[in-house]
Design a protein around this motif. Structure first.
Motif, mmCIF file in Angstrom:
data_model
loop_
_atom_site.group_PDB
_atom_site.id
_atom_site.type_symbol
_atom_site.label_atom_id
_atom_site.label_comp_id
_atom_site.label_asym_id
_atom_site.label_seq_id
_atom_site.Cartn_x
_atom_site.Cartn_y
_atom_site.Cartn_z
ATOM 1 N N LEU A 78 -11.254 1.563 23.427
ATOM 2 C CA LEU A 78 -10.361 1.364 24.561
ATOM 3 C C LEU A 78 -9.528 0.094 24.395
ATOM 4 C CD1 LEU A 78 -12.629 2.430 27.563
ATOM 5 C CD2 LEU A 78 -10.710 3.661 26.564
ATOM 6 N N ILE A 79 -10.105 -0.913 23.762
ATOM 7 C CA ILE A 79 -9.340 -2.125 23.474
ATOM 8 C C ILE A 79 -8.192 -1.796 22.527
ATOM 9 C CG2 ILE A 79 -9.396 -4.409 22.405
ATOM 10 C CD1 ILE A 79 -12.291 -4.645 23.305
ATOM 11 N N ALA A 80 -8.492 -1.011 21.492
ATOM 12 C CA ALA A 80 -7.463 -0.613 20.535
ATOM 13 C C ALA A 80 -6.341 0.143 21.239
ATOM 14 C CB ALA A 80 -8.087 0.244 19.438
ATOM 15 N N TYR A 81 -6.710 1.025 22.142
ATOM 16 C CA TYR A 81 -5.707 1.795 22.887
ATOM 17 C C TYR A 81 -4.840 0.870 23.736
ATOM 18 C CZ TYR A 81 -3.695 5.099 26.217
ATOM 19 O OH TYR A 81 -2.831 5.812 26.995
ATOM 20 N N ALA A 82 -5.451 -0.152 24.321
ATOM 21 C CA ALA A 82 -4.737 -1.051 25.221
ATOM 22 C C ALA A 82 -3.720 -1.921 24.488
ATOM 23 C CB ALA A 82 -5.730 -1.936 25.970
ATOM 24 N N VAL A 83 -3.974 -2.228 23.225
ATOM 25 C CA VAL A 83 -3.076 -3.132 22.485
ATOM 26 C C VAL A 83 -2.204 -2.406 21.468
ATOM 27 C CG1 VAL A 83 -4.751 -5.012 22.733
ATOM 28 C CG2 VAL A 83 -4.757 -3.640 20.643
ATOM 29 N N GLU A 84 -2.392 -1.100 21.318
ATOM 30 C CA GLU A 84 -1.732 -0.353 20.246
ATOM 31 C C GLU A 84 -0.215 -0.519 20.246
ATOM 32 O OE1 GLU A 84 -1.814 4.151 18.318
ATOM 33 O OE2 GLU A 84 -2.668 3.797 20.303
ATOM 34 N N GLU A 85 0.410 -0.454 21.407
ATOM 35 C CA GLU A 85 1.866 -0.527 21.474
ATOM 36 C C GLU A 85 2.411 -1.910 21.140
ATOM 37 O OE1 GLU A 85 3.154 0.841 25.245
ATOM 38 O OE2 GLU A 85 2.625 2.954 24.852
ATOM 39 N N ARG A 86 1.554 -2.894 21.105
ATOM 40 C CA ARG A 86 2.003 -4.267 20.846
ATOM 41 C C ARG A 86 1.760 -4.703 19.402
ATOM 42 N NH1 ARG A 86 -0.606 -7.576 25.759
ATOM 43 N NH2 ARG A 86 0.614 -9.270 24.828
ATOM 44 N N LEU A 87 1.282 -3.775 18.582
ATOM 45 C CA LEU A 87 1.025 -4.070 17.180
ATOM 46 C C LEU A 87 2.110 -3.472 16.292
ATOM 47 C CD1 LEU A 87 -2.817 -3.325 17.055
ATOM 48 C CD2 LEU A 87 -1.697 -5.551 17.310
ATOM 49 N N VAL A 88 2.374 -4.141 15.184
ATOM 50 C CA VAL A 88 3.379 -3.651 14.235
ATOM 51 C C VAL A 88 2.787 -2.572 13.339
ATOM 52 C CG1 VAL A 88 4.882 -4.286 12.318
ATOM 53 C CG2 VAL A 88 4.598 -5.855 14.248
ATOM 54 N N GLY A 89 1.562 -2.791 12.854
ATOM 55 C CA GLY A 89 0.912 -1.837 11.960
ATOM 56 C C GLY A 89 0.084 -0.803 12.701
ATOM 57 N N GLU A 90 -0.681 -0.035 11.933
ATOM 58 C CA GLU A 90 -1.538 0.990 12.497
ATOM 59 C C GLU A 90 -2.770 0.356 13.143
ATOM 60 O OE1 GLU A 90 -0.788 4.145 12.677
ATOM 61 O OE2 GLU A 90 1.109 3.834 11.606
ATOM 62 N N VAL A 91 -3.106 0.821 14.336
ATOM 63 C CA VAL A 91 -4.193 0.211 15.093
ATOM 64 C C VAL A 91 -5.537 0.357 14.384
ATOM 65 C CG1 VAL A 91 -4.674 2.278 16.465
ATOM 66 C CG2 VAL A 91 -5.187 0.009 17.410
ATOM 67 N N GLU A 92 -5.721 1.441 13.615
ATOM 68 C CA GLU A 92 -7.002 1.638 12.930
ATOM 69 C C GLU A 92 -7.223 0.651 11.798
ATOM 70 O OE1 GLU A 92 -4.148 4.932 11.478
ATOM 71 O OE2 GLU A 92 -4.718 3.966 13.374
ATOM 72 N N ASN A 93 -6.173 -0.088 11.420
ATOM 73 C CA ASN A 93 -6.300 -1.079 10.359
ATOM 74 C C ASN A 93 -6.633 -2.465 10.886
ATOM 75 O OD1 ASN A 93 -5.629 0.853 8.407
ATOM 76 N ND2 ASN A 93 -3.437 0.426 8.595
ATOM 77 N N GLU A 94 -6.839 -2.571 12.200
ATOM 78 C CA GLU A 94 -7.078 -3.870 12.815
ATOM 79 C C GLU A 94 -8.494 -3.968 13.385
ATOM 80 O OE1 GLU A 94 -4.766 -5.976 12.391
ATOM 81 O OE2 GLU A 94 -3.110 -4.636 11.886
ATOM 82 N N HIS A 95 -9.018 -5.195 13.393
ATOM 83 C CA HIS A 95 -10.326 -5.496 13.991
ATOM 84 C C HIS A 95 -10.074 -6.304 15.256
ATOM 85 C CE1 HIS A 95 -14.563 -6.545 14.293
ATOM 86 N NE2 HIS A 95 -14.227 -7.813 14.418
ATOM 87 N N PHE A 96 -10.766 -5.936 16.356
ATOM 88 C CA PHE A 96 -10.527 -6.566 17.647
ATOM 89 C C PHE A 96 -11.777 -7.265 18.168
ATOM 90 C CE2 PHE A 96 -8.122 -2.640 17.238
ATOM 91 C CZ PHE A 96 -6.826 -3.090 17.409
ATOM 92 N N VAL A 97 -11.552 -8.422 18.796
ATOM 93 C CA VAL A 97 -12.628 -9.126 19.483
ATOM 94 C C VAL A 97 -12.088 -9.583 20.829
ATOM 95 C CG1 VAL A 97 -14.203 -11.085 19.482
ATOM 96 C CG2 VAL A 97 -13.673 -9.922 17.333
#
Length: 230
Positions: A78-97
């Motif tokens: 859900l965190i990934a979904y919340a920030v997805e539109e604000r990222l340049v790359g693909e959300v699955e390539n990012e780690h969130f804390v």
């Protein structure tokens, strides 16, 4: 006595350079030794921490669902979904804390590339150093109430604007002698519009950096807030 070795990794480590800055602390947090060297010259220590240069981590203010804010693990999907539109790359390539949720309901989310984090941890484990945590250098900068902290390096630097908030900039030291970084000026303009501009700005210089006193009046005029060398 248990010792802690804190390693500072820039974006060039370890692919382009294997040497890095380090600091050794005792159990009370007192600094025992510091240096910059190749891994074979790092001092022995029972514990290890990794400090990432500010440009390797992105911080975002996110309004998370109540269930996610209170859930163990912060619901990474859900965190990934919340920030997805604000990222340049693909959300699955990012780690969130996710950090603490403020009274206004906004949560600070830290973002770092999964590949980058994996490469760092793998390299350190191969060296027999398994960090117990990784933090951004932004979190270590001094911060006083009502102030922003600007940290200048030979190339670029970063700004801490809150407990878990800030940003990096890439302005050269030569340009900083005559005017503040453009990124800082834009961030200050945005903060004024939002009604949360700082009362003043503290500037910290890395070792070996000496800016002429004439720089600060120019910064103050450009930014419109008091500026002091801290």
């Amino acid at each position: 006595m248990s010792l802690l070795l804190r390693l500072y990794a820039t974006g060039e480590w370890p692919a382009q350079t294997t040497a890095c800055e380090w600091a050794l602390y005792d159990t009370r947090g007192s600094l025992l030794q510091r240096g910059s060297s190749e891994p074979r010259h790092w001092p022995a220590a029972e514990d290890c921490e990794l400090v990432l240069s500010a440009d390797q981590c992105l911080t975002l203010d996110v309004k998370l669902p109540v269930g996610v804010r209170g859930a163990k693990g912060r619901g990474s999907d859900l965190i990934a979904y919340a920030v997805e539109e604000r990222l340049v790359g693909e959300v699955e390539n990012e780690h969130f804390v996710a950090g603490e949720t403020r009274p206004d309901g906004q949560t600070q989310v830290w973002v770092i590339g999964r590949g980058r984090l994996r490469a760092l941890l793998t390299a350190l484990r191969q060296l027999g150093r398994s960090p117990r945590r990784a933090i951004s250098e932004l979190q270590l900068a001094p911060l006083a109430s009502g102030r922003w902290s600007v940290c200048l390096r030979e190339q670029g630097g970063f700004v801490r604007v809150g407990g878990e908030a800030g940003f990096a900039f890439d302005s050269s030291l030569d340009s900083a002698r005559s005017e503040p970084p453009v990124t800082l000026r834009l961030a200050l303009q945005a903060a004024r519009k939002a009604g949360n501009a700082p009362e003043s700005i503290d500037v910290y210089c890395a070792q070996g950096i000496d800016l002429d006193e004439a720089a600060w009046p120019a910064w103050q005029m450009a930014l419109g807030v008091p500026v002091r060398l801290a």
